[in-house]
Design an enzyme around this catalytic site. Structure first.
Site, mmCIF file in Angstrom:
data_model
loop_
_atom_site.group_PDB
_atom_site.id
_atom_site.type_symbol
_atom_site.label_atom_id
_atom_site.label_comp_id
_atom_site.label_asym_id
_atom_site.label_seq_id
_atom_site.Cartn_x
_atom_site.Cartn_y
_atom_site.Cartn_z
ATOM 1 N N ASP A 12 36.799 48.547 36.420
ATOM 2 C CA ASP A 12 37.884 49.387 36.897
ATOM 3 C C ASP A 12 38.331 48.560 38.207
ATOM 4 O O ASP A 12 38.779 49.272 39.182
ATOM 5 C CB ASP A 12 37.622 50.655 37.433
ATOM 6 C CG ASP A 12 36.987 51.554 36.009
ATOM 7 O OD1 ASP A 12 37.599 51.051 34.888
ATOM 8 O OD2 ASP A 12 36.218 52.143 36.029
ATOM 9 N N HIS A 40 41.984 48.630 30.222
ATOM 10 C CA HIS A 40 42.631 47.998 31.197
ATOM 11 C C HIS A 40 44.137 48.549 31.497
ATOM 12 O O HIS A 40 44.850 48.762 30.276
ATOM 13 C CB HIS A 40 43.009 46.471 30.930
ATOM 14 C CG HIS A 40 41.856 45.498 30.832
ATOM 15 N ND1 HIS A 40 40.893 45.290 31.972
ATOM 16 C CD2 HIS A 40 41.486 44.804 30.065
ATOM 17 C CE1 HIS A 40 40.060 44.358 31.740
ATOM 18 N NE2 HIS A 40 40.435 44.237 30.421
#
Ligand code: GDP
Length: 427
Positions: A12, A40
């Site tokens: 992340d 993503h």
């Protein structure tokens, strides 16, 4: 030119945005590990997308998006994501799937959920995407390669053999419904028809592309600290998250990787269980950062779970970039920290009364207490700034402090979720 984009931390870090951005200058973008367990987030002119299976290059017409042999290929997800982006107006992307990629089977997701249920309070916090059962089967040599979908005789025999083994566990260990081999075979026929147009000998394709001087991007998922060898084992993922694995999971010679761009986040966040030395334990303080974080808050792209929040950790991040072999760093989500008067940064771990700057093995990590230094905040919104010199002095000091600790040049600073919200530092 081959460039790998990988994460230094728990994932992340904003790799999706950086891949999407650098994808503009790329001919080929490859996923080389992991599966649909992490997502993503990409924001561009077509809208906001959360990709789990597809590489982040699918929005450009000039790029070929490849799912490499190292990936856990979830075929229904692949189809869903292609349909979703096309329905939102993105031109149909050029996609290739390695004939050596293995297939995430429906029972992998089930086994993942059953095992978490069995472990109860000791669960790993899996996303239940079937990743651990998938890689277990791959290395136990009972996985299904894409190429095997095209030989019905072999496929039928293998389905029966594997189902027999799985059913013993389902019946006696988990007390759950059994696999019907005929139904499974039918599902695999559906998978075959979905994936057929994309199947390719990727290693050969890449050899040719390299000879032709094409620009190739390897897109990593998660980060160093989730690597099964060098991460916080056992609270890791089941495939290597390191750039070095890019060579194997895509089918390239290791020396072809010229540039390793490591994405480092300006603060820490993590999903799932596991050691997290700089975690902010005060829930109010954590929530303040969480709700400002990323784009619309730090909540998992795959699961929607609130992420665990923490301050920047120089010890973990330096180790993270070192194990990636980073040649450069992109420092992301710095804009989020603009609200703080002072910003704690962890510069060492105290373990059994001694301070270390080296990231230890998990057993020692459990005892580590963060040693913080406080840097002054810049108390302003830096989004929209395009030149490094225009950043507030304290903001530049924060970046330069981190750069010194990492020992790798920070070449770009990301100050917003959008594709062009990036500050490139002149050499
Ligand atoms: P990845 O798995 O490494 O690609 O990370 P995520 O997809 O979870 O990205 C983290 C989140 O941060 C996403 O919502 C991005 O849109 C967002 N993001 C990326 N870079 C920046 C940035 O520089 N500033 C802000 N505010 N958000 C960013």
């Amino acid at each position: 030119m081959v460039r790998a984009i990988v994460g230094a931390n728990w994932g992340d870090e904003g790799k999706g945005k950086i891949t999407d951005m650098l994808g503009e200058q790329s001919d080929i973008i490859i996923r080389f590990q992991g599966g649909s367990n992490a997502g993503h987030t990409i924001i561009n002119e077509y809208g906001k997308f959360s990709l789990h299976m597809l590489p982040s290059g699918v929005f450009y017409q000039h790029t070929t998006s490849i799912i490499g042999n190292g990936v856990a290929l979830n075929i229904p997800f692949l189809q869903k994501e292609i349909d979703e982006i096309v329905s939102k107006g993105v031109p149909r992307p050029h996609i290739l799937v390695s004939d050596r990629a293995q297939i995430l089977m429906p029972y992998h997701m089930e086994f993942d959920a059953y095992e978490e249920e069995r472990l109860g309070g000791k669960a790993f916090g899996s996303t239940k995407s079937g990743i651990a059962p998938f890689y277990s089967d791959k290395y136990a040599k009972i996985g299904f390669q894409v190429s095997e979908l095209f030989d019905d005789e072999i496929l039928k025999e293998k389905v029966e053999r594997v189902a027999e083994q799985k059913n013993i566990i389902l019946e006696h260990m988990y007390h759950k419904p059994l696999i019907n081999p005929n139904a499974l075979l039918e599902t695999l026929h559906v998978y075959r028809d979905i994936v057929e147009p994309y199947v390719c000998d990727v290693a050969q394709y890449l050899r040719k592309a390299i000879k032709e001087g094409k620009n190739i991007l390897l897109e990593g998922q998660l980060g160093t600290l989730k690597d099964p060898d060098f991460g916080i084992y056992p609270m890791v993922t089941s495939s290597s998250t390191l750039a070095a694995y890019g060579a194997i999971g895509a089918g390239l010679a290791p020396y072809e990787i010229d540039n390793i761009t490591c994405v480092v986040k300006a603060y820490s966040s993590a999903v799932g269980a596991g050691e997290f030395v700089t975690e902010i334990l005060d829930e109010e303080e954590a929530e303040e950062l969480r709700k400002r974080g990323g784009d619309g808050g730090e909540y998992g792209a795959t699961t929607g779970r609130p992420r665990r929040m923490g301050w920047f950790d120089c010890v973990a991040s330096r180790y993270g970039v070192q194990m990636q072999g980073a040649t450069e760093v992109v420092f992301t989500v710095l804009d989020v920290l603009g609200y703080l008067d002072e910003i704690p940064v962890c510069v060492g771990y105290e373990i059994d009364g001694e301070v270390t700057k080296d990231f230890p093995v998990t057993a020692k990590l459990k005892k580590a207490k963060p040693v913080y230094e406080k840097l002054p905040g810049w108390k302003s919104d830096i989004s929209g700034i395009t030149k490094y010199e225009d950043l507030p002095e304290n903001c530049r000091k924060y970046i330069e402090f981190v750069e010194k600790e990492l020992g790798v040049p920070i070449k770009m600073v990301s100050n917003g979720p959008g594709r062009h919200e990036i500050i490139v530092r002149e050499a």
